[in-house]
Design an enzyme around this catalytic site. Structure first.
Site: not given
Ligand SMILES: Cc1ncc(COP(=O)(O)O)c(C=O)c1O
Length: 405
Positions: A119, A196, A199, A222, A360
């Protein structure tokens, strides 16, 4: 199997309507009453700032806030609750790490690896840290089947990276990274490992002691919790050695006009008034999730995703990008020749919420040769009728296109 998605759904007030099919759970999930009530109760009965307050309301707020931290440590099977740092979410967790850990371990010639489906919340903070320190950021590429390339990963590890960041489950594809097998390899190569889990936390229990990574980041919203709160978990010796990320109240031990000294974990990384109600809400979400039959929810989600994959594969004129059996949570597709936003608008008119865009993950979109996709993403409260409605709306769209042609 005892799990009933219709019963489960009753716990979510925002879903008590018949004009919405919500398939955008990878962006954010809905919140159960248990979370809404915990937050409302804090504001109704206990609202006060935490730590150092002399009065009883502050003591109650502190107990609830620190209680949430303990709950999250249990939820993650973390060795110690002081290692659980509250952040605003995965993005802030990654920024904290890239700034603080980056400052500690990156310099000219250092290497950071991120996976091809990372991301932007992973790519950009580490890219900036690399630019500041003279380090290099390299992607772990995809193989010809669209999985993370094991051979390329081994070659990259041979270069001796300082940091390896793996996305446990891709938000754009739903694909799983082989974290269980790859984390030990990265550590054997001398790298500090970061997962990370944005998800992953919603779809599977996390056992940090079994996983063995050095850092784990996720967002509350999430995993059925509130927005504005998330966690960075880290190994205590590394967190202790890292410099603070932000400065101000709470994170200090003593301050003079000449110099300041800093607090112990976890406060060293929590400058300013924290998101108190949100942390309590996240604690409630973790408690609530631990009380659910998570195995049954995961089995239901897996069955639903397989069903969606089969039904979408049967539609002519639709390309599916998430073809793997072991996907979790999401499926990405495009209607051939159509802009993903147009498809999204059509589906919205049918009362179906999916996400359309680059998710993203612009570098991944380039690798897939597309500007964006439509993504359906599920939670435990979704059911087969909703997938049927999505397929019916897409069938109408395809018919409309071909009639038009
Ligand atoms: C795999 C992953 N990493 C990072 C993020 C960023 O999360 P946040 O916007 O809640 O900080 C997301 C959000 O969609 C994500 O799906």
């Amino acid at each position: 199997m005892s799990f009933d998605p219709y019963d489960f759904r009753l716990q979510f007030p925002a879903l008590a309507r018949d004009d919405l099919i919500y398939l955008d759970n990878a962006a954010t999930t809905h919140k159960p009453t248990a979370v809404l009530e915990a937050m409302a109760q804090f504001y109704r009965q206990d609202n006060a700032n935490v730590h150092r307050g002399a009065h009883r309301l502050s003591a109650r707020a502190t107990r609830a806030f620190e209680g949430a931290r303990h709950t999250l440590a249990r939820f993650l099977n973390a060795p110690a609750s002081e290692e659980v740092i509250f952040t605003r979410g995965t993005t802030e967790s990654m920024n904290l790490l890239a700034n603080s850990l980056g400052q500690m371990v990156l310099d000219e010639g250092a290497l950071v690896l991120v996976d091809a489906w990372a991301h932007h919340a992973t790519i950009v903070p580490w890219q900036q840290a690399a630019a500041r320190t003279g380090a290099t950021l390299k992607p772990i590429p995809l193989d010809s089947k669209g999985r993370l390339d094991e051979v390329a990963f081994a070659e990259l590890l041979a270069l001796g990276p300082q940091v390896v960041v793996l996305t446990a489950i891709s938000n754009a594809l739903g694909a799983r990274a082989p974290v269980d097998r790859w984390l030990p390899k990265a550590q054997a190569a001398g790298a500090i490992t970061v997962v990370d889990g944005a998800q992953a936390v919603a779809h599977e229990p996390v056992d940090l002691q079994a996983l063995g990574c050095d850092f784990y980041a996720f967002s509350g919203h999430k995993m059925y919790g509130p927005t504005g709160i998330g966690v960075l978990w880290g190994r205590r010796d590394l967190l202790d050695a890292m410099p603070p990320y932000q400065f101000g109240g709470e994170m200090i031990q003593s301050v003079s006009f000449e110099r300041s000294s800093f607090n112990v974990l976890p406060f060293k990384f929590e400058a300013g008034t924290p998101a108190i109600a949100e942390a309590i809400g996240l604690g409630a979400a973790a408690n609530w999730l631990m009380a659910q039959d998570r195995r049954a929810i995961a089995a239901h989600e897996q069955a639903l995703l397989s069903y969606a994959r089969e039904r979408l594969q049967s539609l002519e004129g639709l390309t599916l990008y998430s073809a793997f059996e072991d996907n979790a949570g999401s499926l990405a597709f495009n209607v051939d020749g159509e802009h993903h936003q147009d498809v999204g608008i059509w589906l919205d008119q049918a009362g179906i919420a999916v996400r359309c865009g680059h998710h993203c993950c612009q570098p991944l979109m380039s690798l897939l040769g597309v500007r964006g996709t439509c993504r359906l993403s599920i939670a435990g409260y979704n059911h087969h009728d909703e997938i049927d409605a999505l397929v019916a709306a897409l069938t109408d769209y395809l018919e409309f296109l071909y009639d038009d042609a």
